[in-house]
Write an enzyme that holds these catalytic residues in place. Structure first.
Site, PDB file in Angstrom:
ATOM      1  N   GLN A   1       0.874  -1.175   0.000  1.00 47.22           N
ATOM      2  CA  GLN A   1       0.000   0.000   0.000  1.00 47.22           C
ATOM      3  C   GLN A   1       0.909   1.223   0.000  1.00 47.22           C
ATOM      4  O   GLN A   1       1.397   1.647   1.035  1.00 47.22           O
ATOM      5  CB  GLN A   1      -0.931  -0.043   1.207  1.00 47.22           C
ATOM      6  CG  GLN A   1      -1.792  -1.322   1.256  1.00 47.22           C
ATOM      7  CD  GLN A   1      -2.817  -1.397   0.132  1.00 47.22           C
ATOM      8  OE1 GLN A   1      -3.633  -0.497  -0.036  1.00 47.22           O
ATOM      9  NE2 GLN A   1      -2.762  -2.458  -0.674  1.00 47.22           N
TER      10      GLN A   1
ATOM     11  N   ALA B   1     -11.979   2.644   3.284  1.00 46.76           N
ATOM     12  CA  ALA B   1     -10.965   1.788   2.660  1.00 46.76           C
ATOM     13  C   ALA B   1     -10.019   2.596   1.787  1.00 46.76           C
ATOM     14  O   ALA B   1     -10.177   3.804   1.606  1.00 46.76           O
ATOM     15  CB  ALA B   1     -11.650   0.694   1.856  1.00 46.76           C
ATOM     16  N   HIS B   2      -9.031   1.911   1.224  1.00 46.06           N
ATOM     17  CA  HIS B   2      -7.995   2.565   0.427  1.00 46.06           C
ATOM     18  C   HIS B   2      -8.548   3.212  -0.841  1.00 46.06           C
ATOM     19  O   HIS B   2      -9.444   2.685  -1.472  1.00 46.06           O
ATOM     20  CB  HIS B   2      -6.851   1.612   0.065  1.00 46.06           C
ATOM     21  CG  HIS B   2      -7.242   0.280  -0.453  1.00 46.06           C
ATOM     22  ND1 HIS B   2      -6.315  -0.710  -0.693  1.00 46.06           N
ATOM     23  CD2 HIS B   2      -8.441  -0.262  -0.756  1.00 46.06           C
ATOM     24  CE1 HIS B   2      -6.933  -1.775  -1.136  1.00 46.06           C
ATOM     25  NE2 HIS B   2      -8.207  -1.545  -1.177  1.00 46.06           N
ATOM     26  N   SER B   3      -7.990   4.371  -1.153  1.00 47.09           N
ATOM     27  CA  SER B   3      -8.223   5.074  -2.418  1.00 47.09           C
ATOM     28  C   SER B   3      -9.633   5.653  -2.545  1.00 47.09           C
ATOM     29  O   SER B   3     -10.052   6.018  -3.642  1.00 47.09           O
ATOM     30  CB  SER B   3      -7.929   4.155  -3.603  1.00 47.09           C
ATOM     31  OG  SER B   3      -6.661   3.530  -3.447  1.00 47.09           O
TER      32      SER B   3
END
Lengths: 363, 363, 363
Positions: free
Chosen positions: B211, B252-254
């Site tokens: 990540q 969550a990511h992004s």
């Protein structure tokens, strides 16, 4: 100063504690059938118990495990042929097991006094026999009761009060002004007194409503790990005596929760909701703002409760409906495609019948 | 250096602040009816307000409490006969109450400078008027803006940046490289910049996707307690200006979240989801990966949103459907057992009719 | 001792790392089409990649972004006309991207040795090459393996064991006696070994069941941020090799989770539940106490699983039903008001037909 390893499985630690089965039976007010001189060094589940350990049989689901257990003795409600060793007959084996477990549980690790590596404000008041570990922070004019344990990473804000014999596990945050009672357990990572979620729109912006109130937690409450209990916008968020919450529970501002209520993991209680005594709430439940859940109500897991519930009501589902109706409804749900089919057939047949009936009439 | 007890109820603390009702009315641009020399020392709810406290009446649900309140003065939209004391008429009592509450709210507790018991890397840059409590960790090349408060247990990773007038409450973790704007509030226990949940299967094993990205949080954002906002797999997870999240929220990511969006407790936003401006999301909502929620959409609590939503769409349910349809559908749900019964009756009657009609025909 | 900034986007940090495309292709076992001397300094998404960065194309949903990307090179499964620059053909671009990302990921920040500002009990055993930051607490008789990183705010309780090359991120709590394996990652704010939620009623009161067991986490497990994994009531809660959990996951006492199982955010696993290998569990799922989920089962997000699942079963919904049936059922749900209408019409028509048929008969 002797520090003991707390909460440790007797299987892992050699405990110096040992009791004869006779002593255990007397402690419980039960009756031994078989050899009452067997030495018991710990308690374990039917599946895992071994030499020197006592187990208990209280639930038919474990009948198979009962036959295979290698426990040295058993707590039972009535004598069972499926176990060859000595048995202690007690009224409630599940409760008796708890009392024996308390007998063997190691005490919580303590620090002798106030660590020099804790930060304790000079204006705070610390009770008798403190156990304040390194890396603890206690703010201005905070009050810490007698026999309190504060583990590393605990933050007690200015003006907060912690009652006697209360334990705050590592990395617990108690924000300023909050009141924690006696014999309270707050598990690691939990936040008491964060700001409630209150905003008033002004154009596109959300203006923060200052959260002026506090959280009050009464005696003998146990709060799980990584909970969030928000301070009231005004007045107090109030968790009454004997309430128990599981992990990751959210309690919004100005909520009141009555005595001995149980709340399972990941449940959220909305702002200003009132929850009565002895209520049982499953996991992942959402309770809406401003509603009332009266004494003794029960709420199934994953329910969404948007309307108030009367005393003793039992509900499930989202939106929540009476539990029995929910059981029937959710049993029928998977038959919806079949319903659609049946409905279509019925419609066709009626059309045919109608056509036929017109034919009959016009014949 | 005077430290004040922050966020403390005026009911608990004797505040030295006091304003005449006239001063308060002038501050709000409102008009006093009754004695404008009454001295006001705090603000409280209708139910809890007492001598020297002002309250407000903005919602008919509280009419009963209005009749019983012991407040010394009231903020109202129009004069009410149900209250005998002086009243201040303002355009929006709810907003006026916020402004008066800000007047009486104690400022957050500050530490005078950088504590010697904080760990601040020599290569970090610290702004004007810092308030860095003991037990804080600031990593290599981190930047801390002006007038920032970092409470005990806060971790600011290498290369992270914290803007001016931002407050990180106790035990907040800001992982390396993350960017936090100005006037941001992050409540206790929250984690900014944990790794996103990304794995690629290789046989039975799950290989971790590194990540590499960061989290960027813009100005005037408020993040609740025990939130988790993951760093992007690449690029950034982006929380834009004025966003407010409640407790235990997962982002969550992004993910991108637009200006002034509100997210209630325990909601989860899936990876790479895009959420527009002024969206309102209830509690315990699940938003799927990679979908778009356009500006001004509203999502009911416990909804499961698996498909993108257009601007201003209002949905509820899991899977989510238009809110009005959901209201009707969920109202009918409990009648499924009855439907089954009705359908069965209809089928039987048709059989009879069909038999009869054949009889008729064949007579 | 050189400390590197970990997990930092290559876009933000000037990385000294650079590889020719030829080197990257050889590392991956892939084949270059186009200029293999291009210098690659980082990896990024199609949308965000720029000069000197490689990207990958593995999913048709990104075809539009493929046409617009400014990446200097691409990982692909087969040559695409939509990209003008050099391409590396590999069997699985998604897996290749992970390997290249690992190449460019900065290592985690380390502390050289054991900080003097950490609290490490004299009786604990610390392995080779430790990285124990300030503000860490390591209790009595704890064991820390080789090459372990413990970030600030980490608590390791008495008698706990941490394996080799394991990383505990800031503010992680590992309660006494818990066992953590090798190469485990535990993200910030997570609590391992909190007490399970176990009570026995005695009149209105809930008597706490002492939680005597531990948590055992095997090798190569990754636990997300702000998780809670409770110790067993007796014996152990057991997270087996290669399990990965997302953020805010709750795992109750005495649960067993099999190898390589994936659990998405905010899911709760009830007490004594058994979960097999390679199971995939969506977000916000509730799994009931005491049930079994066999190997390879898949559970859709927000499901409520109250009954055991066989190997490879795929379910969704609350209560959970086979996923395909759930898709059909939930598609029909919004048509319930229409069903009601149709059913009413059918009933009316039948009444008419019945009346008519009687008329016909009596005519």
């Amino acid at each position: 100063m002797v520090r003991r390893i707390p909460g440790q499985s007797t299987a892992l630690l050699e405990s110096s504690l040992a009791h004869t089965l006779k002593e255990i039976a007397e402690f419980l007010g039960g009756e031994v059938h078989g050899d009452d001189q067997v030495l018991i060094r710990g308690i374990n589940s039917l599946a895992d118990a071994g030499e020197g350990e006592i187990s208990f049989y209280a639930d038919r689901r474990y009948e198979e495990k009962l036959r295979e257990t290698r426990a040295s003795a058993l707590l039972v409600a009535r004598i069972t042929d499926a176990f060859r060793g000595p048995q202690v007959v007690v009224a409630r084996p599940a409760l008796a097991h708890v009392k024996v477990a308390q007998l063997f549980a190691s005490p919580h690790s303590r620090f002798p006094g106030i660590s020099e590596k804790a930060i304790v404000h000079a204006s705070s008041v610390i009770g008798q026999n403190p156990s304040i570990f390194p890396l603890v922070f206690v703010g201005e004019k905070a009050h810490i009761g007698d026999d309190v344990i504060l583990y590393p990473g605990v933050f007690v804000g200015d003006g907060a009060r912690i009652g006697n014999r209360t334990i705050l596990f590592p990395n617990v945050t108690v924000m300023p002004g909050c009141l924690i009672g006696n014999e309270v357990l707050i598990h690691a990572g939990t936040v008491i007194g964060s700001d409630g979620f209150g905003f008033v729109r002004e154009g596109p912006r959300n203006v923060k409503v200052p959260q002026l109130g506090i959280v009050q937690i009464d005696d003998q409450v146990e709060i799980g790990a990584n909970n969030c209990i928000d301070r009231a916008s005004m007045g107090k968020t109030w968790i009454k005596r004997g309430v128990k919450t599981d992990n990751l529970v959210h309690i919004a501002h100005s909520v009141v929760i009555g005595e001995n209520t149980l709340i399972a993991a990941q449940t959220a209680v909305g702002g200003s909701a009132y929850i009565g005594r002895g209520v049982v709430i499953g996991g992942q439940v959402a309770i809406s703002d401003h509603i009332r859940i009266e004494d003794g109500a029960m709420i199934g897991s994953q329910s969404g409760v948007a309307k108030s519930l009367g005393p003793g009501e039992i509900v499930s589902g989202s939106p929540a409906i009476p539990h029995r109706l929910w059981l029937r409804t959710s049993g029928i749900m998977p038959r919806l495609p079949e319903f659609n089919e049946r409905l279509r057939k019925v419609e066709k047949k009626i059309e045919k019948l109608a056509a036929r009936s017109i034919n009959t009439e016009t014949e």
